[in-house]
Design a protein around this motif. Structure first.
Motif, short mmCIF file in Angstrom:
data_model
loop_
_atom_site.label_atom_id
_atom_site.label_comp_id
_atom_site.label_asym_id
_atom_site.label_seq_id
_atom_site.Cartn_x
_atom_site.Cartn_y
_atom_site.Cartn_z
N PRO A 25 -6.57 28.82 -36.62
CA PRO A 25 -5.62 28.33 -35.62
C PRO A 25 -5.47 26.80 -35.61
CG PRO A 25 -7.11 29.92 -34.63
CD PRO A 25 -7.65 29.60 -35.99
N LEU A 26 -6.44 26.11 -36.20
CA LEU A 26 -6.39 24.65 -36.23
C LEU A 26 -5.71 24.13 -37.49
CD1 LEU A 26 -10.02 23.94 -34.97
CD2 LEU A 26 -7.91 24.18 -33.63
N HIS A 87 -10.66 29.01 -29.64
CA HIS A 87 -11.69 29.56 -28.75
C HIS A 87 -11.68 31.09 -28.80
CE1 HIS A 87 -13.57 30.48 -24.78
NE2 HIS A 87 -14.38 29.51 -25.17
N LYS A 88 -10.52 31.68 -28.68
CA LYS A 88 -10.39 33.14 -28.70
C LYS A 88 -10.85 33.71 -30.04
CE LYS A 88 -7.03 36.83 -27.99
NZ LYS A 88 -5.65 37.17 -27.63
N PRO A 101 -11.35 26.69 -22.88
CA PRO A 101 -10.29 25.69 -23.04
C PRO A 101 -9.89 25.08 -21.71
CG PRO A 101 -9.76 27.71 -24.24
CD PRO A 101 -10.96 28.00 -23.39
N GLY A 102 -9.66 23.79 -21.73
CA GLY A 102 -9.22 23.10 -20.52
C GLY A 102 -9.27 21.60 -20.68
N THR A 110 -5.73 13.24 -21.12
CA THR A 110 -5.09 14.31 -21.88
C THR A 110 -6.07 15.02 -22.83
OG1 THR A 110 -4.41 12.79 -23.65
CG2 THR A 110 -2.85 13.12 -21.82
N TYR A 111 -7.35 14.82 -22.64
CA TYR A 111 -8.37 15.41 -23.52
C TYR A 111 -8.52 16.89 -23.20
CZ TYR A 111 -12.64 15.17 -26.41
OH TYR A 111 -13.58 15.31 -27.40
N TYR A 112 -7.95 17.73 -24.07
CA TYR A 112 -7.96 19.18 -23.88
C TYR A 112 -8.85 19.78 -24.96
CZ TYR A 112 -6.09 23.85 -22.93
OH TYR A 112 -5.95 25.18 -22.58
N ALA A 113 -9.88 20.51 -24.57
CA ALA A 113 -10.86 20.98 -25.55
C ALA A 113 -11.45 22.32 -25.17
CB ALA A 113 -11.98 19.95 -25.69
N ALA A 114 -12.06 22.96 -26.17
CA ALA A 114 -12.83 24.18 -25.99
C ALA A 114 -14.08 24.06 -26.85
CB ALA A 114 -12.03 25.40 -26.41
N PHE A 115 -15.15 24.70 -26.39
CA PHE A 115 -16.44 24.58 -27.06
C PHE A 115 -17.01 25.96 -27.35
CE2 PHE A 115 -15.66 20.93 -24.43
CZ PHE A 115 -16.08 19.85 -25.20
#
Length: 132
Positions: A25-26, A87-88, A101-102, A110-115
């Motif tokens: 997805p990236l 993430h999914k 994600p958030g 504007t830093y939107y990330a998932a871990f």
């Protein structure tokens, strides 16, 4: 500055399956592969399609150890939906949630990330810092 990073994997086939799914997805894919089931020194490399590897996974068996707290790899995402999809896909491929994600406002407006944590214990992040 960095050419690529290498991580050890206990089970290279499991690791490759995870990273194939999580990085797609990236916009990253497997750019080379030296997979020979049952043989030593197997590895795979990931990066942008048509380019060289930025991440290599090396089969180390039981000797593989993830770095301790404080170390993680952050992958650039092209947009917020890609962060969500990373993430999914990572969770569906055997990863562990380490932060959904958030927005992460302490890191920027504007830093939107998932871990996630991969099956070998490596901490991973997908991040997009642009506008919606």
């Amino acid at each position: 500055m960095l050419h690529h990073l290498s991580l050890g994997a206990c089970d290279i086939e499991r690791a490759a399956t995870f990273y194939d799914a999580a990085l797609a997805p990236l916009g990253y894919c497997r750019v080379w592969s030296d997979m020979r089931p049952g043989e030593p020194d197997q590895a795979v490399g990931y990066g942008p399609a048509g380019g060289g590897d930025k991440l290599a996974l090396k089969h180390l068996g039981d000797a593989a150890r993830a770095p301790g707290p404080g170390f993680h790899i952050a992958f650039a995402a092209p947009d917020r939906p890609a962060v969500d999809a990373f993430h999914k896909a990572a969770l569906a491929a055997g990863g562990t949630d380490n932060g959904p994600p958030g927005l992460r406002r302490p890191y920027g407006p504007t830093y939107y990330a998932a871990f996630v944590i991969d099956p070998d214990g490596h901490r991973l992040e997908a991040v997009f810092k642009g506008l919606v």
